[in-house]
Scaffold this active site. Structure first.
Site, PDB file in Angstrom:
ATOM      1  N   ASP A 163       0.998  -1.214   0.096  1.00 33.60           N
ATOM      2  CA  ASP A 163      -0.021   0.207   0.292  1.00 33.60           C
ATOM      3  C   ASP A 163       0.894   1.634  -0.177  1.00 33.60           C
ATOM      4  O   ASP A 163       0.388   2.327   0.838  1.00 33.60           O
ATOM      5  CB  ASP A 163      -0.519   0.167   1.028  1.00 33.60           C
ATOM      6  CG  ASP A 163      -2.345  -1.265   1.095  1.00 33.60           C
ATOM      7  OD1 ASP A 163      -1.856  -1.666   0.129  1.00 33.60           O
ATOM      8  OD2 ASP A 163      -2.874  -1.086   1.618  1.00 33.60           O
ATOM      9  N   ASP A 184      -0.146  -4.006  -3.668  1.00 37.61           N
ATOM     10  CA  ASP A 184      -1.104  -3.444  -3.914  1.00 37.61           C
ATOM     11  C   ASP A 184      -0.278  -1.543  -4.046  1.00 37.61           C
ATOM     12  O   ASP A 184      -1.261  -1.141  -3.344  1.00 37.61           O
ATOM     13  CB  ASP A 184      -2.699  -3.148  -2.695  1.00 37.61           C
ATOM     14  CG  ASP A 184      -2.760  -4.767  -3.078  1.00 37.61           C
ATOM     15  OD1 ASP A 184      -2.823  -5.493  -3.588  1.00 37.61           O
ATOM     16  OD2 ASP A 184      -3.379  -5.010  -1.364  1.00 37.61           O
ATOM     17  N   ARG A 244      -5.539  -5.847  -9.608  1.00 40.84           N
ATOM     18  CA  ARG A 244      -6.065  -7.538  -9.182  1.00 40.84           C
ATOM     19  C   ARG A 244      -7.528  -6.010  -8.339  1.00 40.84           C
ATOM     20  O   ARG A 244      -6.842  -4.961  -7.867  1.00 40.84           O
ATOM     21  CB  ARG A 244      -5.281  -8.209  -7.928  1.00 40.84           C
ATOM     22  CG  ARG A 244      -5.115  -7.362  -6.440  1.00 40.84           C
ATOM     23  CD  ARG A 244      -4.429  -8.475  -5.467  1.00 40.84           C
ATOM     24  NE  ARG A 244      -4.078  -7.686  -4.437  1.00 40.84           N
ATOM     25  CZ  ARG A 244      -3.653  -8.726  -3.169  1.00 40.84           C
ATOM     26  NH1 ARG A 244      -4.449 -10.109  -4.092  1.00 40.84           N
ATOM     27  NH2 ARG A 244      -2.808  -8.497  -2.255  1.00 40.84           N
TER      28      ARG A 244
END
Ligand SMILES: *[C@@H]1O[C@H](CO)[C@@H](O)[C@H](O)[C@H]1NC(C)=O
Ligand SMILES: *[C@@H]1O[C@H](CO)[C@@H](O)[C@H](O)[C@H]1NC(C)=O
Ligand SMILES: *[C@@H]1O[C@H](CO)[C@@H](O)[C@H](O)[C@H]1NC(C)=O
Length: 332
Positions: A163, A184, A244
């Site tokens: 993140d 991510d 994703r």
């Protein structure tokens, strides 16, 4: 009934207020210098931000001299019109190592609209560290959180593992930037154009697991958010998925970008939305390099018509309808 005199002065005051605030916004940009060795007005970035009044209307440059500033930095929503300017993205670094929350743990948090950053790196060291020569368990540890409209970044770095960039809310423009991470590492519901930038995947850090570059969070076809990568380079270590689907209308487009041989052949992962792939918009348009071979990509990758494509790749149509990007550049 108010007396005519009162109304006259009331109207006059109103007129003056409106004009003063307008003038402030157009007055020359002010500069505050931050320097660790005491050669500026402040030694930390947060002190400089704190010195700017609430409901600020004057564009203010915070010039951060070279150094690694170990601090968490927050710009509250009452402080718009800040330009954070370093001496180069490898010279001026703001870093901290908080973890466990994909928003709160962020090293840098932006809640104010109309923000610009140049020549500076935001870093979260948590997932990058080793303890007794053993890699720590990886968790949410963002370097920057963007929770406001109209933020632009030129020649900036964003470094972390999971993140790294929480691109959550608002329209954001990135030019010539560097993004590093493994899981991510560009995620959220921002409406963002990433241009001429390097995306460095550090899958080595996650061992044998896959890396995921994006986790975009669009939730309906009424929303306009999405991530567009234009003229970017994807490099580092893989295997990496381009994205994703964190939410059911996840939207990511790569346009004329170069992929090293580190992209997972399937390219994309439906994640929480397996079985509902038709509402996901993932596309690669005219990309090159050894990782750009689409023959083994998921069947549900979108083929955009040229009209659909234009809505993403033309800044004017995607996020810059009101010319805010050029407006900001007048104040650098
Ligand atoms: C970044 O800094 C370099 C010098 O260190 C300067 O040449 C360049 O113009 C700066 N870029 C931006 C976007 O401010
Ligand atoms: C997508 O997600 C939103 C929010 O969770 C939900 O309201 C909506 O019904 C979902 N749409 C579809 C097509 O699954
Ligand atoms: C793409 O990959 C397929 C299957 O691996 C291969 O047959 C094809 O030649 C490749 N295309 C290019 C342009 O390299």
């Amino acid at each position: 009934m108010q007396s005519p005199t009162f109304i006259f002065y009331f109207t006059l005051t109103l007129f003056l207020c409106v004009n003063v605030s307008k003038a402030q916004n157009e007055s020359p940009t002010k500069t505050i210098v931050v320097d660790q060795s005491g050669k500026g007005q402040f030694t930390t970035v947060q002190q400089a931000i704190n010195s700017i009044p609430s409901n600020n209307k004057q564009w203010t440059i915070i010039l951060v001299n070279a150094g690694v500033y170990k601090e968490k930095v927050m710009i509250v929503k009452e402080k718009p019109y800040i330009i954070l300017k370093g001496m180069g993205k490898s010279s001026t670094v703001i870093e901290w190592g908080d973890s466990g929350n994909s928003m709160e743990s962020s090293t840098f948090k932006l809640y104010a609209p109309n923000f610009m950053a140049r020549n500076i790196t935001f870093k979260n060291t948590f997932d990058l560290e080793m303890v007794d020569n053993v890699m720590k368990t990886i968790t949410w540890a963002p370097a920057a959180l963007l929770y406001a409209d109209k933020a632009s970044f030129y020649n900036c770095g964003f470094v972390g593992i999971q993140d790294t960039l929480t691109d959550l809310v608002g329209r954001h423009f990135f030019d010539n930037c560097y993004f590093e991470g493994a899981i991510d590492f560009i995620w959220g519901s921002g409406q963002s154009l990433y241009q001429n930038s390097v995306i460095h995947v550090n899958a080595k850090r996650v061992g044998l697991l896959n890396a995921y570059i994006t986790a975009q969070g669009r939730e309906s076809d009424k929303e306009t958010n999405g991530f567009v990568f234009k003229y970017c380079t994807v490099t580092g270590t893989g295997p990496a998925y381009l994205g994703r689907a964190y939410r059911n209308h996840s939207t990511v487009v790569f346009y004329r970008s170069t992929f090293d041989d580190i992209i997972a052949p399937e390219g994309w992962d439906a994640w929480y939305n397996a079985g509902k792939e038709e509402s996901i918009t993932y596309a690669e348009v005219d990309c090159y390099g050894p990782g750009a071979n689409k023959s083994k990509r998921v069947k549900w990758e979108k083929k955009l018509s040229s009209e659909e494509m234009k809505k993403f790749i033309y800044a004017k149509l995607f996020l810059n309808q009101d010319n805010w990007i050029e407006e900001q550049l007048k104040h650098v």
